[in-house]
Design an enzyme around this catalytic site. Structure first.
Site, PDB file in Angstrom:
ATOM      1  N   ASN A  85       4.607  -7.399  -6.936  1.00 32.71           N
ATOM      2  CA  ASN A  85       5.969  -7.746  -6.754  1.00 32.71           C
ATOM      3  C   ASN A  85       6.131  -8.052  -5.185  1.00 32.71           C
ATOM      4  O   ASN A  85       6.454  -9.185  -4.869  1.00 32.71           O
ATOM      5  CB  ASN A  85       6.791  -6.776  -7.456  1.00 32.71           C
ATOM      6  CG  ASN A  85       8.177  -7.312  -7.563  1.00 32.71           C
ATOM      7  OD1 ASN A  85       9.176  -6.883  -8.215  1.00 32.71           O
ATOM      8  ND2 ASN A  85       8.684  -8.296  -6.721  1.00 32.71           N
ATOM      9  N   THR A  86       6.161  -6.854  -4.575  1.00 34.23           N
ATOM     10  CA  THR A  86       6.797  -6.855  -3.099  1.00 34.23           C
ATOM     11  C   THR A  86       6.107  -7.935  -2.370  1.00 34.23           C
ATOM     12  O   THR A  86       6.975  -8.767  -1.550  1.00 34.23           O
ATOM     13  CB  THR A  86       6.738  -5.539  -2.365  1.00 34.23           C
ATOM     14  OG1 THR A  86       7.470  -4.535  -3.322  1.00 34.23           O
ATOM     15  CG2 THR A  86       7.492  -5.475  -1.214  1.00 34.23           C
TER      16      THR A  86
ATOM     17  N   ALA B  53       0.425  -2.059  -8.324  1.00 34.85           N
ATOM     18  CA  ALA B  53       1.148  -1.418  -7.024  1.00 34.85           C
ATOM     19  C   ALA B  53       0.322  -1.259  -5.809  1.00 34.85           C
ATOM     20  O   ALA B  53      -0.737  -1.078  -6.050  1.00 34.85           O
ATOM     21  CB  ALA B  53       1.807  -0.151  -7.397  1.00 34.85           C
ATOM     22  N   GLY B  54       0.791  -1.726  -4.731  1.00 26.05           N
ATOM     23  CA  GLY B  54       0.235  -1.409  -3.116  1.00 26.05           C
ATOM     24  C   GLY B  54      -0.424  -2.676  -2.646  1.00 26.05           C
ATOM     25  O   GLY B  54      -1.011  -2.586  -1.691  1.00 26.05           O
TER      26      GLY B  54
ATOM     27  N   GLY C 291       4.794  -0.907  -3.242  1.00 22.75           N
ATOM     28  CA  GLY C 291       5.390  -1.525  -1.961  1.00 22.75           C
ATOM     29  C   GLY C 291       4.713  -1.252  -0.726  1.00 22.75           C
ATOM     30  O   GLY C 291       5.409  -1.693   0.376  1.00 22.75           O
TER      31      GLY C 291
ATOM     32  N   LYS D 206       6.066  -1.426 -19.706  1.00 18.44           N
ATOM     33  CA  LYS D 206       5.231  -0.654 -18.700  1.00 18.44           C
ATOM     34  C   LYS D 206       6.099   0.782 -18.471  1.00 18.44           C
ATOM     35  O   LYS D 206       7.184   0.812 -18.033  1.00 18.44           O
ATOM     36  CB  LYS D 206       5.562  -1.431 -17.488  1.00 18.44           C
ATOM     37  CG  LYS D 206       4.698  -0.948 -16.318  1.00 18.44           C
ATOM     38  CD  LYS D 206       5.063  -1.828 -15.168  1.00 18.44           C
ATOM     39  CE  LYS D 206       4.582  -1.000 -13.859  1.00 18.44           C
ATOM     40  NZ  LYS D 206       5.054  -1.553 -12.514  1.00 18.44           N
TER      41      LYS D 206
END
Length: 252
Positions: free
Chosen positions: A201-202, A179-180, A152, A91
């Site tokens: 992830n977050t 992301a996001g 995040g 990635k």
């Protein structure tokens, strides 16, 4: 299909920021993810215990170049990741803006071209810009990973029209929203739009109950994909009665 590998679960899960190794282990299992991402920095900090979790998960490892700000840094990190994890998947992240963590499109394309030429199978973290996407494909990428919003941030799909345009512009390229994403409903929406997977992830790692949130995201991704395949009802400007007029009583 990602570089010849077909996945049955379209959720890709990050492995950073979890409260404990045990919670990470349980969250991976609960999500049903078949691909997990990891950075060399995380691997170095976690040591053998972290490596054991990766092996026990049975998931495919997608190393990333998180924290790199130049093409040279990213290429060097990718080479190290290939040696450490024994995979050609990478990635590719090359950050160009400190506040938004927006990728540097010029360095990203440069690094992608070098790595593709060395036999890497590159998953580039990019924006929804169509021209950048075309340059990445020309550089050898067979997957594109446009952001939903800044890493995040939890803002979800901030530029829906642009993401739809990207999906239409690259009908034969696997697209992963990366992301996001902050809520399972946002992951469902991405899948309903026809994206092939989501990576996050977050939202899981920082949840009050990461294991339950991982399970919720896994279910949301599956629901969105099923809905897309079934064919979503198009939006209409006017109401359309669902009850037929035929057979209704006629009042004098």
């Amino acid at each position: 299909m990602f570089y010849g590998t077909e996945l049955t679960n379209r959720l890709m899960l990050g492995t950073a920021q979890y409260p404990s190794p045990q919670i990470l282990r349980e969250a991976i299992a609960a999500s049903g993810a078949e691909v997990i991402t990891v950075s060399l920095r995380r691997e170095g900090a976690g040591g053998g215990a972290f490596r054991d979790i990766l092996k026990e998960s049975g998931c495919r490892i997608l190393p990333n170049t998180a924290g790199c700000h130049t093409a040279r840094e990213a290429v060097t990190t990718a080479r190290m990741a290939r040696e450490l994890f024994g995979t050609t998947w990478i990635k590719l992240e090359v950050i160009g803006h400190a506040d938004t963590l927006q990728p540097d499109p010029f360095a990203l394309v440069e690094a992608a071209r070098i790595l593709s030429g060395e036999g890497f199978e590159v998953f580039p973290y990019t924006t929804e810009d169509l021209i950048v996407g075309e340059r990445l494909v020309e550089a050898g990428c067979r997957v594109l990973m446009p952001w939903g919003s800044p890493i995040g941030s939890g803002q979800g799909l901030r530029h829906r029209a642009a993401l739809r345009s990207m999906r239409a512009h690259f009908p034969d390229i696997p697209l992963v929203v990366d992301a996001g994403l902050g809520a399972p409903s946002q992951a469902t929406e991405a899948m309903e739009m026809g994206f092939d997977a989501v990576l996050l992830n977050t939202a899981v790692a920082r949840a009050l109950d990461p294991v339950a949130m991982a399970r919720a995201f896994g279910q949301a991704v599956a629901a969105g994909r099923t809905a897309h395949a079934a064919g979503l009802m198009p939006a209409r400007d006017m109401a359309v009665a669902s009850t037929p007029h035929f057979g209704m009583a006629e009042l004098a």
